[in-house]
Scaffold this motif. Structure first.
Motif, mmCIF file in Angstrom:
data_model
loop_
_atom_site.group_PDB
_atom_site.id
_atom_site.type_symbol
_atom_site.label_atom_id
_atom_site.label_comp_id
_atom_site.label_asym_id
_atom_site.label_seq_id
_atom_site.Cartn_x
_atom_site.Cartn_y
_atom_site.Cartn_z
ATOM 1 N N MET A 38 13.974 49.772 39.001
ATOM 2 C CA MET A 38 15.424 49.794 39.068
ATOM 3 C C MET A 38 16.086 49.349 37.765
ATOM 4 N N HIS A 39 15.505 48.346 37.104
ATOM 5 C CA HIS A 39 16.223 47.678 36.016
ATOM 6 C C HIS A 39 15.567 47.780 34.647
ATOM 7 N N VAL A 40 14.315 48.161 34.584
ATOM 8 C CA VAL A 40 13.623 48.210 33.284
ATOM 9 C C VAL A 40 13.193 49.635 32.952
ATOM 10 N N PHE A 41 12.529 50.299 33.888
ATOM 11 C CA PHE A 41 11.976 51.629 33.637
ATOM 12 C C PHE A 41 12.654 52.689 34.502
ATOM 13 N N PHE B 296 19.767 39.965 41.068
ATOM 14 C CA PHE B 296 18.857 40.452 42.095
ATOM 15 C C PHE B 296 19.574 41.147 43.252
ATOM 16 N N GLU B 297 20.902 41.253 43.204
ATOM 17 C CA GLU B 297 21.641 41.712 44.376
ATOM 18 C C GLU B 297 21.301 43.152 44.764
ATOM 19 N N GLY C 18 26.093 33.483 50.765
ATOM 20 C CA GLY C 18 26.680 32.561 49.803
ATOM 21 C C GLY C 18 25.659 32.006 48.839
ATOM 22 N N LEU C 19 24.518 31.550 49.341
ATOM 23 C CA LEU C 19 23.480 31.008 48.469
ATOM 24 C C LEU C 19 22.873 32.103 47.595
ATOM 25 N N ARG C 20 22.695 33.288 48.173
ATOM 26 C CA ARG C 20 22.137 34.393 47.381
ATOM 27 C C ARG C 20 23.075 34.752 46.226
ATOM 28 N N LYS C 21 24.370 34.762 46.488
ATOM 29 C CA LYS C 21 25.345 35.050 45.435
ATOM 30 C C LYS C 21 25.266 34.001 44.330
ATOM 31 N N SER C 22 25.171 32.726 44.718
ATOM 32 C CA SER C 22 25.067 31.665 43.724
ATOM 33 C C SER C 22 23.759 31.755 42.942
ATOM 34 N N PHE C 23 22.671 32.090 43.640
ATOM 35 C CA PHE C 23 21.380 32.308 42.982
ATOM 36 C C PHE C 23 21.500 33.412 41.935
ATOM 37 N N ASN C 24 22.148 34.506 42.295
ATOM 38 C CA ASN C 24 22.330 35.622 41.365
ATOM 39 C C ASN C 24 23.196 35.225 40.173
ATOM 40 N N GLU C 25 24.203 34.422 40.419
ATOM 41 C CA GLU C 25 25.059 33.966 39.319
ATOM 42 C C GLU C 25 24.270 33.109 38.338
#
Length: 332
Positions: A232-235, A71-72, A54-61
């Protein structure tokens, strides 16, 4: 004593620590906001909660709202390791402010130094101007006092006055480049790696876990988690494995120029072999996004004017070398 006649609202902040046995302990402090009507709310302080869904999801949001990043997938593949630690304030179950710590080592003139890199400093728009980021910074400074040689971060142009309040000083970075005339290109035994393929990603991660610093003059260690976020996300389309040389190179070609963002190797390399492998006849310039220290090549350095400014807080008599460029793929 808080004078409520002159205060619009204030938040009480509860420091919550969860021990291994599940015991919760904490203390109270108050932060005031000088506008609006009086409202009493409780903000809780949590850290290192990556396995709390739950906290990780909120952090990602919040990260998506503030930075446009999430970051998920990084977590799900297993690259959010114990070296990336969020420190956050929570309103009910909602992450409203965060400052993260990256625990790593700097390699300076061949010597390993303990370092902390601050990143993902963010506050929900509805909770800004209440001193939450400053409060989290102070908690981090208190927690890690006497545990590091260098603490540093990269600040965008809008907050350059914020970090000197905590003892950080701006440091110029320099971009290194060189003119280069390639020999006949040999593209055999170059395997392109896919930043969306879990097998390739785990190959990179395992390889990087055994890497040598990209530079002995100024490099990093224990930053493979951050590296994987970039892969994963830039290169994700710019990572190549040179099989004969047994190195991974992250680079982009742009007409007559090639930008090298990282070279990942487990034993000493001959840079001329690497450059000859990844260039073609159209290339005449190499740009390094770190501090190169290779023998046998001549580089030029120019003041780097990026969107972010390096701020450093050094302990004792520690000093950074002059004219360094922090490795981009280790920048949180």
């Amino acid at each position: 004593m808080l004078n409520t006649m002159n205060v619009g609202s204030f938040y009480s902040i509860q420091d919550v620590f969860i021990d291994r046995d599940g015991t919760i302990s904490g203390s109270m402090e108050a932060i005031e906001r000088p506008k609006g009507e009086l409202i009493m709310k409780e903000l809780k302080y949590f850290k290192d909660y990556k396995h709390d869904e739950g906290l990780r999801k909120s952090f990602n949001e919040l990260a998506a709202k503030v930075f446009g990043i999430n970051f998920e997938s990084w977590y799900q593949v297993g690259f959010w390791n114990n070296r990336y630690i969020p420190f956050s304030y929570i309103d009910d179950s909602k992450v409203v402010a965060n400052v993260s710590v990256n625990d790593l080592n700097l390699v300076i003139n061949g010597e390993k130094k303990n370092a902390l890199q601050i990143g993902t400093v963010m506050t929900h728009p509805d909770y800004r101007k209440r001193g939450l980021s400053a409060s989290l910074m102070n908690k981090i400074l208190d927690k890690y006092e006497n545990e590091y040689d260098y603490m540093y971060l990269f600040a965008n142009q809008t907050v350059l006055d914020f970090y000197p309040k905590f003892g950080f000083k701006p440091v110029n970075e320099y971009q290194y480049s060189m003119q280069f005339t390639p020999s006949q290109a040999d593209v055999s035994a170059i395997r392109k790696l896919n930043g969306h393929n879990p097998e390739d990603l785990h190959f990179i991660y395992g390889f990087a876990a055994e890497r040598l610093p990209v530079s002995k003059l100024f490099g990093t260690e224990n930053t493979q988690g951050v590296l994987m976020f970039y892969c994963m996300h830039v290169f994700n389309n710019d990572v190549y494995y040179l099989e004969r040389e047994d190195v991974i190179v992250i680079y982009k070609k742009d007409e007559n120029k090639i930008d090298i963002f990282d070279i990942i190797f487990k034993k000493e390399i001959n840079i001329q072999d690497i450059l000859s492998k990844i260039t073609d006849r159209q290339i005449n310039k190499i740009v390094f996004h770190y501090t190169p220290d290779y023998e046998g090549i001549n580089t030029d350095s120019n003041l780097f004017n990026g969107k972010e400014v390096l701020f450093v807080r050094a302990s004792s008599n520690n000093r950074l070398p002059l004219q360094i460029k922090h490795p981009l793929t280790a920048q949180a």
